[in-house]
Design a protein around this motif. Structure first.
Motif, PDB file in Angstrom:
ATOM      1  N   VAL A   1      14.450   8.681  -1.869  1.00 31.83           N
ATOM      2  CA  VAL A   1      13.998   7.592  -1.000  1.00 31.83           C
ATOM      3  C   VAL A   1      12.858   6.882  -1.729  1.00 31.83           C
ATOM      4  N   GLN A   2      12.893   5.547  -1.720  1.00 28.91           N
ATOM      5  CA  GLN A   2      11.824   4.815  -2.399  1.00 28.91           C
ATOM      6  C   GLN A   2      11.107   3.885  -1.424  1.00 28.91           C
ATOM      7  N   TRP A   3       9.832   3.796  -1.628  1.00 31.87           N
ATOM      8  CA  TRP A   3       8.973   2.935  -0.820  1.00 31.87           C
ATOM      9  C   TRP A   3       8.584   1.728  -1.664  1.00 31.87           C
ATOM     10  N   PHE A   4       8.777   0.542  -1.137  1.00 28.60           N
ATOM     11  CA  PHE A   4       8.568  -0.674  -1.941  1.00 28.60           C
ATOM     12  C   PHE A   4       7.477  -1.556  -1.341  1.00 28.60           C
ATOM     13  N   ASP A   5       6.674  -2.116  -2.241  1.00 34.00           N
ATOM     14  CA  ASP A   5       5.517  -2.904  -1.801  1.00 34.00           C
ATOM     15  C   ASP A   5       5.756  -4.410  -1.819  1.00 34.00           C
TER      16      ASP A   5
ATOM     17  N   ALA B   1      17.944   5.550  -0.193  1.00 35.72           N
ATOM     18  CA  ALA B   1      17.381   4.800   0.941  1.00 35.72           C
ATOM     19  C   ALA B   1      16.108   4.116   0.466  1.00 35.72           C
ATOM     20  N   CYS B   2      15.927   2.878   0.921  1.00 36.61           N
ATOM     21  CA  CYS B   2      14.805   2.073   0.441  1.00 36.61           C
ATOM     22  C   CYS B   2      14.067   1.486   1.641  1.00 36.61           C
ATOM     23  N   PHE B   3      12.751   1.643   1.636  1.00 36.95           N
ATOM     24  CA  PHE B   3      11.945   1.152   2.752  1.00 36.95           C
ATOM     25  C   PHE B   3      10.847   0.233   2.251  1.00 36.95           C
TER      26      PHE B   3
END
Lengths: 410, 416
Positions: free
Chosen positions: B125-129, B171-173
């Protein structure tokens, strides 16, 4: 129309198209290229008719292989050089920029300097497994194989998201891209020169020496003699064929160099060709093999006209021009049964397909072709028709002209 | 609601960063086991309470370009890959088992890109800014005629790691619709918008208590105006805040201004002031301002920040177009009347109740109105409280993330 083509090499995919558009339709086709290629070499007419400018790069750029974590940096250097070239000398404003994106089209800074639609040639999107450079897990593992495929597409992605549209040469190549981009990519093959690659009489000679009567010629052609094109598998099959028949000469065109993947790391040897020969041990009879190295298109066309059987043992990867050129010459092609090849050949109709790693079947099929050429000759004829109808320059030019015109209005 | 605890491996270059608070919530509230990898960390007083109590903090070691203090712009991805490789090597070294999910926040320098080499089949899962644009948003929106072309080249090319992560992750948030909108349109469907919310137990209004700054009580009746950012920089509008403060101070003599955040500018986006104290330069630009009214508090702990914001009579968020500052939401949760600049991220929270960022007259007028009119301040607070409760309650929002983890794990095999 005023088109600016950008490619590392000339003529590569764009040279013949550009020449045809210029000569037949009066388009102004300019080229910004890094170097003039030897694969294929440009015709005198191309050099005379088309305007070429060099991308201003440092002389030592790309002189040494780039370590995989640094390829994006190299790509950005190329992008900057392209942007600087256009900034310094924009020339007449193009209606469309068409840029090759084998490892990412160098277009991401262009919008700062030029206002026109950008179309990228979406050659290929590398996979993390089961295709291209990750396919040959039968070879000893190479350390970058786990990591590089996860990063190699960075330039391709950056150029694609910034482009207005794109096109791939085949459906399979388009399908290599993530689904999210499919609506942005059309399929247009760049065209085989069927004036050059066509059936016909050719001198039955190799390296200037006439072939003895009754000699069967089996060919293998690849830009580099490397694992991704199954060169080692070809050698194994050739050794088996030569054990069964004494009248076969194997003629191999291509450089002793790996252009893709990690053959040096797989084998621990500088030359994959030498490694492959070493694997055969005493079964390798040098008198049965002729290595031509890189050959000019005219030489290749003559070779493909006289071949009795042409091998194309690629892994699932971008199709080689030599494969379609062999078909255009009416050669009987025995190829690996992989997606990109299946798109072109219906096995038993336009050629013969066998599993890539099944050297038994490859050998049996090859021997059957060599034993009864007349039975298989219709395959060569069908192959020629297939290329003429679907992959020839004559077919490609109107489709690409239409695409470029539409892309210029995106 | 998913109840089963999972083992999540987190990676972010600096701890606690953004993911630290999320890992802490899952560890404390859901019984998750968290192993958190970072290259470096804030001092321990800034760590969440679950460290050592279910949250295991570990370091990854970088090499190559990541060891250099700075790299030229074409080498930014190379540096990021060194971080990703460092994380991979740490996983190989520690051989943690089992792993259910790997969560990364790359910010362009380090990601879970190679995690699946170590743990194939485990969802990443990656968190994007946000995706940088050459000449839009943050400081690039303003005319930076004197900036070298390399600055814009860097911005234009900086998104490569994010694109690789977007392709690689299961999954990308991203925390807001605006942040999602900064990405190429091809990725909008891939990015799910989920804000981690605010810890409403820590950030809450407090009953009237004496105002104390740095241990010193403020005189009764003193109004406190606050500005909080990770670092006191132009991006978050420090220059605007100082200009507004000077005007407020000339209109009222009962106001004290408190600033929380690292005085040194830490975002490389501000090339001019990166690693410098921007406030020093502003002091030279405002020589007539009574700087004794300014209290620079430095980087505060969460509990200290909550106390400050609960004391605040007015919290200003005059930043440029940039992702919503967590402290803005924390101030709202603490009951501080918040005035924010007119940026897309702020409009998504405040609607039309925003102020043109560069219009200092408007800022001053609104600020004085809040300070003068308790009813007006309370009306802002009331709206803000509803916004926080309905959209930014961490206990609600992270349950959604737990559901996503559960969904991902149910479709994968635990890495044993």
């Amino acid at each position: 129309m005023n088109i600016l083509f950008i490619h590392e090499a000339f003529p590569a995919q764009f040279g013949r198209i550009g020449l045809a558009l210029a000569e037949r339709h009066g388009w102004n086709c300019r080229f910004l290229v890094r170097n003039v290629s030897s694969c294929p070499t440009p015709s005198a007419r191309m050099l005379e008719r088309l305007e070429l400018r060099r991308i201003p790069l440092p002389d030592n750029f790309g002189a040494e292989p780039t370590p995989w974590p640094l390829i994006y940096g190299d790509y950005l250097t190329l992008c900057e050089a392209v942007a600087e070239a256009i900034k310094i000398d924009p020339g007449p404003k193009p209606d469309l920029i068409v840029a090759h994106g084998g490892r990412g089209a160098p277009t991401i800074f262009l919008r700062d300097h030029i206002d026109c639609p950008i179309a990228v040639y979406c050659e290929y999107y590398f996979a993390q497994a089961r295709r291209d450079i990750s396919y040959r897990i039968d070879l000893p593992p190479a350390e970058p194989a786990q990591f590089f495929p996860r990063t190699i597409n960075a330039p391709t992605l950056m150029s694609l998201v910034g482009a207005d549209s794109g096109y791939s040469a085949t459906e399979w190549q388009k399908a290599s891209f993530p689904d999210r981009f499919h609506s942005k990519i059309e399929v247009h093959f760049d065209g085989i020169d069927t004036e050059l690659y066509r059936p016909g009489p050719a001198p039955r000679q190799v390296l200037g020496k006439s072939l003895p009567a009754g000699t069967k010629v089996v060919t293998f052609v690849s830009r580099g003699l490397e694992s991704i094109r199954g060169f080692d598998i070809f050698l194994e099959v050739a050794a088996r064929i030569s054990r069964e028949r004494s009248d076969v000469l194997f003629v191999i065109a291509g450089q002793d160099r790996a252009f893709y993947g990690w053959d040096t790391l797989h084998t621990g040897q500088a030359s994959f060709k030498d490694w492959g020969i070493t694997q055969l041990g005493s079964r390798f009879d040098p008198s049965r093999f002729v290595f031509l190295g890189h050959v000019e298109p005219e030489v290749l066309a003559d070779l493909l006209r006289i071949t009795d059987l042409h091998f194309y043992l690629t892994v699932p990867f971008v199709l080689s021009w030599s494969f379609l050129s062999a078909m255009a010459c009416g050669a009987v092609v025995l190829a690996s049964d992989v997606g990109p090849v299946r798109e072109v050949i219906d096995s038993g109709i336009h050629g013969l397909l066998e599993p890539l790693f099944d050297v038994d079947r490859l050998t049996e099929t090859a021997l059957a072709v060599l034993a009864d050429p007349a039975q298989f000759a219709p395959l060569g004829k069908a192959a020629q028709v297939r290329v003429a109808e679907k992959y020839s320059l004559e077919v490609a030019i109107p489709a690409l002209k239409d695409y470029y015109e539409r892309a210029a209005s995106f | 609601m998913p109840e089963d605890p999972l083992h999540v491996v987190w990676v972010e270059p600096r701890f606690p960063g953004r993911l630290g608070a999320i890992a802490d919530w899952f560890t404390r509230k859901r019984g998750y086991r968290s192993t958190f990898y970072c290259q470096n960390a804030d001092s321990p007083e800034h760590w969440p309470s679950s460290v050592g109590r279910g949250l295991d903090l570990r370091a990854y070691v970088v090499g190559g370009a990541a060891l250099e203090s700075s790299v030229t712009w074409p080498r930014a991805l190379e540096r990021g890959l060194c971080h990703a490789f460092g994380f991979y090597e740490a996983l190989e070294r520690d051989k943690i088992r089992p792993i259910d999910v790997i969560v990364g926040r790359s910010m362009g320098i380090g990601s879970g890109l190679f995690a699946s080499v170590h743990a194939p089949g485990v969802p990443v899962v990656q968190w994007f800014d946000g995706f940088l644009h050459a000449r839009e948003h943050d400081l690039a929106d303003e005319a930076l005629a004197d900036m070298p072309e390399a600055y814009f080249r860097w911005r234009q090319s900086a998104g490569a790691m994010d694109l690789l992560d977007l392709e690689n992750a299961q999954a990308c948030f991203t925390p807001s619709e605006w942040q999602r909108s900064t990405y190429p349109v091809e990725y909008h469907d891939t990015l799910q918008v989920l804000h981690e919310g605010v810890d409403l137990r820590t950030f809450r209004p407090r009953s009237d208590r004496p105002k104390i700054l740095k241990g010193n009580p403020l005189a009764p009746g003193t109004k406190l105006v606050t500005f909080v950012a990770r670092s006191l920089d132009r991006l978050r509008g420090l220059d605007r805040f100082v200009a507004i403060a000077e005007r407020i101070a000339s209109a009222r003599n009962d106001v004290v201004f408190a600033l929380a955040g690292d005085p040194k500018v830490d975002r490389p986006l501000d090339v001019q002031w990166h690693n410098h104290v921007y406030l020093d330069a502003l002091q030279l630009c405002h020589p007539r301002f009574d700087w004794s009214k300014f209290q620079v508090l430095g980087h505060l702990r969460s509990d200290e920040l909550a106390e400050l914001m609960a004391m605040s009579n007015l919290h200003l968020a005059p930043g440029r177009i940039y992702p919503l500052c967590r402290s803005t939401l924390q101030a709202m949760a603490c009951g501080a009347p918040v005035l924010a600049s007119d940026t897309p991220p702020h409009r998504a929270v405040f609607g039309n109740g925003v102020i043109p960022g560069a219009d200092i007259d408007a800022w001053v007028a609104q600020s004085l109105a809040v300070l003068d009119d308790q009813e007006f301040a309370e009306s802002i607070n009331s709206t803000n409280r509803q916004t926080i409760a309905s959209r930014f309650d961490r206990d609600r929002n992270l349950v959604q993330l737990a559901c996503q983890f559960d969904r991902l794990v149910s479709g994968s095999e635990v890495f044993k």
